[in-house]
Design a protein around this motif. Structure first.
Motif, PDB file in Angstrom:
ATOM      1  N   UNK A 270       0.859  -1.187   0.000  1.00  0.00           N
ATOM      2  CA  UNK A 270       0.000   0.000   0.000  1.00  0.00           C
ATOM      3  C   UNK A 270       0.890   1.231   0.000  1.00  0.00           C
ATOM      4  N   UNK A 271       0.819   2.011  -1.067  1.00  0.00           N
ATOM      5  CA  UNK A 271       1.664   3.185  -1.234  1.00  0.00           C
ATOM      6  C   UNK A 271       0.933   4.392  -0.641  1.00  0.00           C
ATOM      7  N   UNK A 272       1.600   5.116   0.262  1.00  0.00           N
ATOM      8  CA  UNK A 272       0.927   6.155   1.040  1.00  0.00           C
ATOM      9  C   UNK A 272       1.748   7.446   1.082  1.00  0.00           C
ATOM     10  N   UNK A 273       1.068   8.537   1.487  1.00  0.00           N
ATOM     11  CA  UNK A 273       1.785   9.814   1.660  1.00  0.00           C
ATOM     12  C   UNK A 273       0.967  10.795   2.503  1.00  0.00           C
ATOM     13  N   UNK A 283       3.041  17.673   2.569  1.00  0.00           N
ATOM     14  CA  UNK A 283       3.516  17.807   1.197  1.00  0.00           C
ATOM     15  C   UNK A 283       4.725  16.973   0.839  1.00  0.00           C
ATOM     16  N   UNK A 284       4.775  15.737   1.278  1.00  0.00           N
ATOM     17  CA  UNK A 284       5.921  14.882   0.974  1.00  0.00           C
ATOM     18  C   UNK A 284       5.425  13.644   0.229  1.00  0.00           C
ATOM     19  N   UNK A 285       5.551  13.615  -1.097  1.00  0.00           N
ATOM     20  CA  UNK A 285       5.029  12.482  -1.871  1.00  0.00           C
ATOM     21  C   UNK A 285       5.902  11.244  -1.731  1.00  0.00           C
ATOM     22  N   UNK A 286       5.324  10.110  -2.060  1.00  0.00           N
ATOM     23  CA  UNK A 286       6.111   8.904  -2.325  1.00  0.00           C
ATOM     24  C   UNK A 286       6.444   8.905  -3.810  1.00  0.00           C
ATOM     25  N   UNK A 287       7.720   8.735  -4.138  1.00  0.00           N
ATOM     26  CA  UNK A 287       8.127   8.790  -5.536  1.00  0.00           C
ATOM     27  C   UNK A 287       9.326   7.894  -5.783  1.00  0.00           C
ATOM     28  N   UNK A 288       9.492   7.550  -7.075  1.00  0.00           N
ATOM     29  CA  UNK A 288      10.569   6.653  -7.504  1.00  0.00           C
ATOM     30  C   UNK A 288      10.520   5.336  -6.719  1.00  0.00           C
ATOM     31  N   UNK A 308      -5.060   3.992   0.810  1.00  0.00           N
ATOM     32  CA  UNK A 308      -5.974   5.110   0.744  1.00  0.00           C
ATOM     33  C   UNK A 308      -5.348   6.461   1.120  1.00  0.00           C
ATOM     34  N   UNK A 309      -4.464   6.518   2.092  1.00  0.00           N
ATOM     35  CA  UNK A 309      -3.893   7.806   2.525  1.00  0.00           C
ATOM     36  C   UNK A 309      -2.745   8.167   1.572  1.00  0.00           C
ATOM     37  N   UNK A 310      -3.029   9.086   0.624  1.00  0.00           N
ATOM     38  CA  UNK A 310      -1.977   9.474  -0.323  1.00  0.00           C
ATOM     39  C   UNK A 310      -2.100  10.948  -0.690  1.00  0.00           C
ATOM     40  N   UNK A 336      -6.669   4.586  -5.083  1.00  0.00           N
ATOM     41  CA  UNK A 336      -7.649   5.298  -4.263  1.00  0.00           C
ATOM     42  C   UNK A 336      -7.148   6.718  -4.016  1.00  0.00           C
ATOM     43  N   UNK A 337      -7.873   7.692  -4.520  1.00  0.00           N
ATOM     44  CA  UNK A 337      -7.403   9.061  -4.391  1.00  0.00           C
ATOM     45  C   UNK A 337      -8.456   9.948  -3.770  1.00  0.00           C
TER      46      UNK A 337
END
Length: 388
Positions: A270-273, A283-288, A308-310, A336-337
């Motif tokens: 689960x990819x979150x941010x 304001x800190x995204x998950x990237x790369x 869900x939390x992104x 999920x956005x």
């Protein structure tokens, strides 16, 4: 895009007053190239620094630990790590956990440090809730994920660290989560359940060659961190255990997940941010993020979920060679956005069995930390590729 190992496996022999052992540590140099997916944003090249062998080592038994599965060894682990932390600037330290069943409460890691488990070593998390201290909510969430207040500290925890390795010869870390799952179902918890492993505000992190069992909540949670390798790990929890996500990279940069097998009561990855207005503010995204050779079994949830939390955003995610077996009927991958940006997601070369829909997209998960989110917020979504 290819990831290529540049450093060979090294071995290190350390003589000690009470125990002699060989510690094996993988030294990695990884380079991520550009993605060739159609209509996907080009991935930036990044590099993982090599992780060196340690100059100093000790066994947890030297600090009074007893591997009988009954003796509480929290103080022994704390003392051993405190001792080895003195060598952070002079070659680093390795803590060896020999064969046995080692009961302990939560403990913190240190920089330039390796936790190494023998193949017959099992770390057992205490089932006494008093052995789990409380910690503050994450700033990008604003609240505990399951309760307005704080959360319990994760079983193995570290913050503001550099060069940390949790590895072994397929040793086991067992969160013994049943007591937490029961309390959750009864609604008797005032704080959010703990993770099995959580690393915060850190860089150069490796988790490899382990079996992770029965987490109280999410299993592996790197957050606000960078240059992370999760490799050769098996994660197991009962398929009806609540919210036992496998791996949740959260506001992280440059993460590689590969050769991982997950059986879970929730999303395998689960990819979150961050959550609603708190994630947007932080304001800190998950990237790369690269996910390769993942096998997932999760009958009640997804193989890979973005959210869900992104709300801090997700950028540049590539998943390839993924096998989903008996995942939730609605979702091999689930996106999920709510009111944030998602761009550059490529999922290809997958084998999907026993679910009806390969990709599910939903703009409203229906879960919010408090009433202060913007109900009119809409996500920005670009560059999504899904190829079988």
């Amino acid at each position: 895009m290819e990831l290529e190992a540049k450093s060979p496996m090294k071995t290190q022999s350390q003589g000690m007053s009470r125990v002699t052992f060989w510690a094996f540590i993988v030294a990695l140099m990884v380079i991520l190239g550009g993605a060739d997916g159609r209509m996907v944003k080009t991935f930036n090249t990044f590099e993982y620094s090599a992780i060196s062998c340690r100059a100093h080592s000790a066994s947890v038994t030297e600090f009074g630990a007893v591997g009988d599965g009954k003796t509480l060894n929290t103080r022994a682990f704390e003392a051993a790590i405190a001792h080895l932390s003195r060598y952070s600037a002079v070659g680093g330290g390795l803590l060896y956990v020999p064969a046995g069943r080692w009961l302990t409460g939560t403990f913190n890691l240190t920089s330039h440090f390796t936790l190494y488990l023998h193949r017959h070593a099992v770390l057992l998390a205490s089932q006494d809730i008093n052995d789990w201290p409380l910690s503050d909510p994450l700033p990008s969430y604003g609240h505990g994920r399951e309760a307005p207040g704080g959360r319990y500290m994760s079983f193995i925890f570290g913050t503001n660290l550099t060069d940390v390795i949790i590895t072994g010869d397929n040793g086991k870390i067992d969160g013994q989560g049943g007591v937490w799952w029961n309390k959750f179902h009864k609604g008797s918890l005032k704080y959010t359940r703990p993770h099995l492993i959580e690393i915060m505000h850190s860089r150069s992190v490796q988790i490899s060659n382990l079996t992770l069992l029965n987490s109280p909540f999410w299993t592996v949670h790197p957050v606000y961190s960078s240059d992370i390798v999760i490799q050769g790990v098996t994660i197991l929890a009962p398929v009806k255990s609540p919210n036992t996500d496998g791996i949740d990279p959260d506001s992280c940069t440059n993460t590689r997940i590969e050769d991982v097998h997950i059986v879970s009561g929730d999303d395998c990855v689960a990819v979150k941010s961050g959550w609603d207005e708190y994630g947007i503010s932080y304001g800190m995204p998950t990237r790369q993020l690269v996910i390769r050779r993942l096998t997932c079994i999760s009958p009640y949830s997804a193989m890979i979920a973005l959210g869900s939390e992104m709300s801090g955003g997700i950028e540049d995610v590539r998943a390839e060679d993924i096998t989903a077996i008996n995942t939730e009927s609605g979702s091999g991958s689930r996106l999920l956005w709510a009111g944030r940006i998602c761009e550059g997601y490529l999922c290809e070369g997958n084998e999907n069995a026993h679910h009806e829909v390969g990709l599910l997209m939903d703009g409203n998960y229906g879960s919010h930390p408090d009433p202060h989110y913007n109900p009119k917020a809409r996500p920005m979504i670009t560059g999504i590729n899904y190829r079988i």
